[in-house]
Design a protein around this motif. Structure first.
Motif, PDB file in Angstrom:
ATOM      1  N   LEU A   1      14.453 -81.352 -40.405  1.00  0.00           N
ATOM      2  CA  LEU A   1      15.453 -81.085 -41.435  1.00  0.00           C
ATOM      3  C   LEU A   1      16.658 -80.422 -40.785  1.00  0.00           C
ATOM      4  N   ASN A   2      17.839 -80.947 -41.062  1.00  0.00           N
ATOM      5  CA  ASN A   2      19.052 -80.403 -40.465  1.00  0.00           C
ATOM      6  C   ASN A   2      19.610 -79.271 -41.311  1.00  0.00           C
ATOM      7  N   LEU A   3      20.297 -78.358 -40.637  1.00  0.00           N
ATOM      8  CA  LEU A   3      21.009 -77.290 -41.329  1.00  0.00           C
ATOM      9  C   LEU A   3      22.481 -77.644 -41.386  1.00  0.00           C
ATOM     10  N   GLY A   4      23.094 -77.421 -42.534  1.00  0.00           N
ATOM     11  CA  GLY A   4      24.493 -77.771 -42.709  1.00  0.00           C
ATOM     12  C   GLY A   4      25.428 -76.805 -42.007  1.00  0.00           C
ATOM     13  N   LEU A   5      26.708 -77.122 -42.100  1.00  0.00           N
ATOM     14  CA  LEU A   5      27.749 -76.340 -41.436  1.00  0.00           C
ATOM     15  C   LEU A   5      27.737 -74.887 -41.903  1.00  0.00           C
ATOM     16  N   ASP A   6      27.461 -74.679 -43.185  1.00  0.00           N
ATOM     17  CA  ASP A   6      27.510 -73.328 -43.730  1.00  0.00           C
ATOM     18  C   ASP A   6      26.312 -72.484 -43.313  1.00  0.00           C
ATOM     19  N   LEU A   7      25.283 -73.111 -42.744  1.00  0.00           N
ATOM     20  CA  LEU A   7      24.087 -72.384 -42.327  1.00  0.00           C
ATOM     21  C   LEU A   7      24.003 -72.170 -40.823  1.00  0.00           C
ATOM     22  N   GLN A   8      24.539 -73.094 -40.031  1.00  0.00           N
ATOM     23  CA  GLN A   8      24.451 -72.918 -38.578  1.00  0.00           C
ATOM     24  C   GLN A   8      25.810 -72.794 -37.900  1.00  0.00           C
ATOM     25  N   GLY A   9      26.902 -72.848 -38.669  1.00  0.00           N
ATOM     26  CA  GLY A   9      28.227 -72.722 -38.085  1.00  0.00           C
ATOM     27  C   GLY A   9      28.725 -74.047 -37.537  1.00  0.00           C
TER      28      GLY A   9
ATOM     29  N   ARG B   1      41.915 -90.996 -45.317  1.00  0.00           N
ATOM     30  CA  ARG B   1      41.433 -89.715 -44.794  1.00  0.00           C
ATOM     31  C   ARG B   1      39.987 -89.838 -44.298  1.00  0.00           C
ATOM     32  N   ILE B   2      39.689 -89.010 -43.310  1.00  0.00           N
ATOM     33  CA  ILE B   2      38.364 -89.000 -42.699  1.00  0.00           C
ATOM     34  C   ILE B   2      37.887 -87.554 -42.630  1.00  0.00           C
ATOM     35  N   VAL B   3      36.676 -87.312 -43.125  1.00  0.00           N
ATOM     36  CA  VAL B   3      36.073 -85.980 -43.074  1.00  0.00           C
ATOM     37  C   VAL B   3      35.110 -85.933 -41.885  1.00  0.00           C
ATOM     38  N   VAL B   4      35.272 -84.915 -41.057  1.00  0.00           N
ATOM     39  CA  VAL B   4      34.415 -84.746 -39.880  1.00  0.00           C
ATOM     40  C   VAL B   4      33.805 -83.350 -39.930  1.00  0.00           C
ATOM     41  N   GLN B   5      32.480 -83.278 -39.815  1.00  0.00           N
ATOM     42  CA  GLN B   5      31.786 -81.996 -39.725  1.00  0.00           C
ATOM     43  C   GLN B   5      30.982 -81.979 -38.438  1.00  0.00           C
ATOM     44  N   LEU B   6      31.164 -80.923 -37.655  1.00  0.00           N
ATOM     45  CA  LEU B   6      30.512 -80.810 -36.351  1.00  0.00           C
ATOM     46  C   LEU B   6      29.672 -79.532 -36.332  1.00  0.00           C
ATOM     47  N   PRO B   7      28.418 -79.606 -36.775  1.00  0.00           N
ATOM     48  CA  PRO B   7      27.564 -78.418 -36.785  1.00  0.00           C
ATOM     49  C   PRO B   7      27.353 -77.879 -35.374  1.00  0.00           C
ATOM     50  N   GLY B   8      27.418 -76.569 -35.241  1.00  0.00           N
ATOM     51  CA  GLY B   8      27.155 -75.935 -33.956  1.00  0.00           C
ATOM     52  C   GLY B   8      28.289 -76.028 -32.949  1.00  0.00           C
ATOM     53  N   MET B   9      29.399 -76.670 -33.300  1.00  0.00           N
ATOM     54  CA  MET B   9      30.509 -76.829 -32.356  1.00  0.00           C
ATOM     55  C   MET B   9      31.215 -75.490 -32.141  1.00  0.00           C
ATOM     56  N   LYS B  10      31.356 -75.113 -30.868  1.00  0.00           N
ATOM     57  CA  LYS B  10      31.979 -73.831 -30.531  1.00  0.00           C
ATOM     58  C   LYS B  10      33.349 -74.011 -29.889  1.00  0.00           C
TER      59      LYS B  10
ATOM     60  N   SER C   1      27.374 -66.559 -36.645  1.00  0.00           N
ATOM     61  CA  SER C   1      26.892 -65.313 -37.251  1.00  0.00           C
ATOM     62  C   SER C   1      26.977 -65.374 -38.772  1.00  0.00           C
ATOM     63  N   LEU C   2      28.056 -66.003 -39.279  1.00  0.00           N
ATOM     64  CA  LEU C   2      28.184 -66.176 -40.734  1.00  0.00           C
ATOM     65  C   LEU C   2      27.083 -67.081 -41.246  1.00  0.00           C
ATOM     66  N   GLY C   3      26.749 -68.132 -40.481  1.00  0.00           N
ATOM     67  CA  GLY C   3      25.664 -69.025 -40.865  1.00  0.00           C
ATOM     68  C   GLY C   3      24.329 -68.291 -40.921  1.00  0.00           C
ATOM     69  N   ARG C   4      24.090 -67.442 -39.908  1.00  0.00           N
ATOM     70  CA  ARG C   4      22.845 -66.670 -39.904  1.00  0.00           C
ATOM     71  C   ARG C   4      22.789 -65.712 -41.096  1.00  0.00           C
ATOM     72  N   ASP C   5      23.915 -65.106 -41.412  1.00  0.00           N
ATOM     73  CA  ASP C   5      23.951 -64.222 -42.586  1.00  0.00           C
ATOM     74  C   ASP C   5      23.677 -65.002 -43.862  1.00  0.00           C
ATOM     75  N   SER C   6      24.223 -66.221 -43.942  1.00  0.00           N
ATOM     76  CA  SER C   6      23.990 -67.059 -45.119  1.00  0.00           C
ATOM     77  C   SER C   6      22.507 -67.377 -45.266  1.00  0.00           C
ATOM     78  N   ILE C   7      21.864 -67.730 -44.145  1.00  0.00           N
ATOM     79  CA  ILE C   7      20.425 -68.034 -44.190  1.00  0.00           C
ATOM     80  C   ILE C   7      19.636 -66.798 -44.614  1.00  0.00           C
TER      81      ILE C   7
END
Length: 595
Positions: free
Chosen positions: A79-87, A137-146, A425-431
């Protein structure tokens, strides 16, 4: 013999299936951060790794690599975690279709989407989201991208690769002289006009004169202002004080190894001169000026090279078959032990490249990327398939360039409309906060059900836990992404699951009050509550389906988990609890039901 055997078999199969689909998630998220990163690195193409990451992978034994590769296979099923959970990064891009023909503009967004998806896949981002939004328009989400800058460059780069012949030295000299003459005439006319005016113009005349100087296209300007506080480059011309008037263009130029050089601080001025409409008319229609990709330092001064080359390329990047970063070799100091991009062309491209180079031996061929000249080597012999792109690259930049060349050029430029970055860190706080909310809410429900309904409440609590287990397993089975709105949907489902059991238990209580036996009261209670539960869940599922159909992003995540939760609720509240009641009342003689 227990009459609900088929129900037991169905429940057991459902539990085993759920455990099978949820196990990879359990195993993956129990790994340490170091193991997670190592497993990710082992799974990525070697050419997409940094030098430090390559060393990390090389230090692993073969058995360790197989172990981590196996772990990453679990990730593909987890199961994947979304952008708001893992940054990570959230981008909204807009395809600029200006200047495209009606064939081209119609599918430009779809082609751009596919190319961007290919680039991101090769970049090694785990579970990215790349989807179309509206017409352009194109929506791009890159989980974990630093690395935000690297991601923007990789996605937004047009990557238009061209191989273009340089114009001859004689033509270059002619064009430069023509530009000087044109600008000299323009300056002379300006000076004569100023000296002929003995009186100051009225404000209305000043406005009219300004409009005349600017022109309709707005591409002309006051040359005298441009030359104010300009220093003549050392070595460009031999020093007369009025050199800027005699040679208003070439006075900005110097010789850099046989190429035209322009000091970095004067580049903008030269660009403005070249953009003047009268200067444009001096340049041949089949020629264009392009800048070098990087500067060269001479006597502590940075210079850009300026090239005059054909407007039409001899070969384009659409014929690139493969591109790989590597370290150069040989005696050339610009190549030896420096990161370069080695590429090969398709069979058709090889034929074009062979004809192009074979017919222009001793001429210079510029390698142009996004209208910047990376190099312009002399063609020493006929080339057919392989070549290199050199520049002042880091290995990471060479890798990214190879990725965009392999994926192909974007059909049109793109603009960044929206950009959001969620820190890990925000993602970890959300979890953490989501876990706290879920635990507190579930604990209160469990306590309430046991206090109010006794042993029957404990059965409802077991069904509630099974409900959450099924929701997560279905999400994992479909390789879905869990987001904060999704967690909200699960928490809402928990409340609705208990509501179904409350309806059933209240009906059973009513039947017991009429004097029915326990067995008969249970049968009647489930039968009477079933229609109410079905109606409530069906109407809510229909609403959630509309949300999923019309919603985007977070709304879709909420709707999906709500739909799965309601279906799981029907299964656990009606079937699972019924089987437990039937099993208990059939196996033991119950004189009083704890409800």
């Amino acid at each position: 013999m227990f009459r609900g055997n088929w129900r037991i078999v169905l429940i057991v199969v459902a539990i085993i299936s759920a455990a099978y689909y949820l196990y990879p998630t359990y195993r993956w998220y129990r790994l340490s951060p170091q193991d997670l990163e190592t497993a990710r690195l082992v799974s990525l193409p070697r050419e997409s790794l940094t030098e430090e990451q390559v060393r990390t992978v090389d230090e692993l034994s073969d058995s360790d690599r197989e172990h981590y590769a196996g772990l990453y296979e679990q990730k593909k099923k987890a199961l994947n975690l979304g952008l708001d959970l893992q940054g990570g990064m959230h981008l909204v891009l807009e395809v600029d279709r200006t200047g495209l023909s009606a064939d081209e503009a119609e599918d430009a967004t779809d082609r751009a989407l596919e190319i961007i998806r290919n680039r991101i896949d090769q970049f090694g981002v785990a579970e990215p989201v790349v989807q179309r939004q509206g017409d352009n328009r194109i929506v791009v989400q890159l989980p974990g991208m630093k690395d935000e800058a690297r991601a923007r460059n990789l996605i937004g780069r047009t990557a238009l690769l061209e191989f273009t012949l340089l114009k001859s030295g004689e033509l270059v000299q002619t064009v430069l002289e023509g530009i000087d003459n044109t600008l000299t005439e323009k300056l002379s006319e300006k000076k004569e006009e100023e000296t002929s005016q003995d009186i100051e113009p009225s404000p209305e005349e000043e406005v009219a004169q300004a409009e005349t100087d600017t022109g309709e296209a707005g591409d002309e300007f006051d040359l005298s202002e441009l030359f104010e506080e300009t220093e003549v480059e050392s070595g460009a011309v031999e020093g007369e004080e009025d050199v800027l008037v005699e040679k208003p263009f070439t006075s900005f130029l110097v010789n850099i190894g046989g190429d035209i050089g322009v000091a970095a601080l004067n580049r903008l001025k030269v660009e403005r001169l070249l953009g003047d409409s009268t200067v444009q008319n001096t340049i041949p229609p089949d020629a264009q000026f392009l800048w070098s990709n990087e500067t060269v330092t001479v006597r502590d001064q940075d210079y850009y090279r300026l090239y005059l080359l054909n407007k039409e390329p001899g070969l384009t990047g659409k014929y690139i078959a493969d591109a790989r970063p590597t370290l150069g070799s040989g005696m050339d100091p610009d190549v030896a032990n420096r990161p370069i991009v080695q590429f090969s062309t398709t069979h058709e491209g090889a034929k074009i490249f062979s004809r192009l180079t074979g017919a222009n031996i001793k001429e210079r061929l510029a390698i142009v990327l996004d209208k910047k000249v990376f190099s312009a080597p002399v063609i020493e012999s006929k080339l057919s398939k392989d070549s290199i792109i050199k520049g002042d690259f880091t290995m990471e930049q060479a890798r990214d360039l190879a990725i965009v060349l392999r994926a192909g050029a974007l059909p049109a430029p793109i603009e960044y409309i929206e950009e959001r970055t969620v820190g890990p860190s925000l993602g970890r706080d959300s979890i953490r906060l989501a876990k706290i909310s879920a635990v507190i809410g579930t604990a209160l429900i469990i306590i309430f059900m046991i206090v109010y309904y006794g042993m029957s409440g404990a059965i409802a609590d077991f069904a509630l836990g099974l409900n959450i287990f099924f929701i997560l397993s279905v999400l994992a089975g479909f390789h879905a992404t869990l987001t904060l709105p999704g967690i909200a949907g699960i928490i809402l489902t928990i409340g609705m699951a208990v509501d179904a059991n409350v309806l059933i238990y209240e009906r059973i209580r009513e039947e017991l009050r009429t004097g029915k036996t326990i067995r008969s009261a249970i049968d009647s209670g489930y039968a009477r509550a079933f229609r109410t539960i079905l109606d409530a869940n069906v109407t809510t599922v229909m609403t959630a389906l509309v949300l999923y159909w019309k919603g985007t992003g977070p709304i879709k995540g909420f709707a999906l988990t709500l739909i799965i939760g309601l279906l799981a609720n029907m299964f656990t509240a009606i079937l699972v609890t019924r089987v437990i009641f039937d099993f208990v009342t059939t196996r033991w003689e119950i004189k009083k039901l704890s409800i």
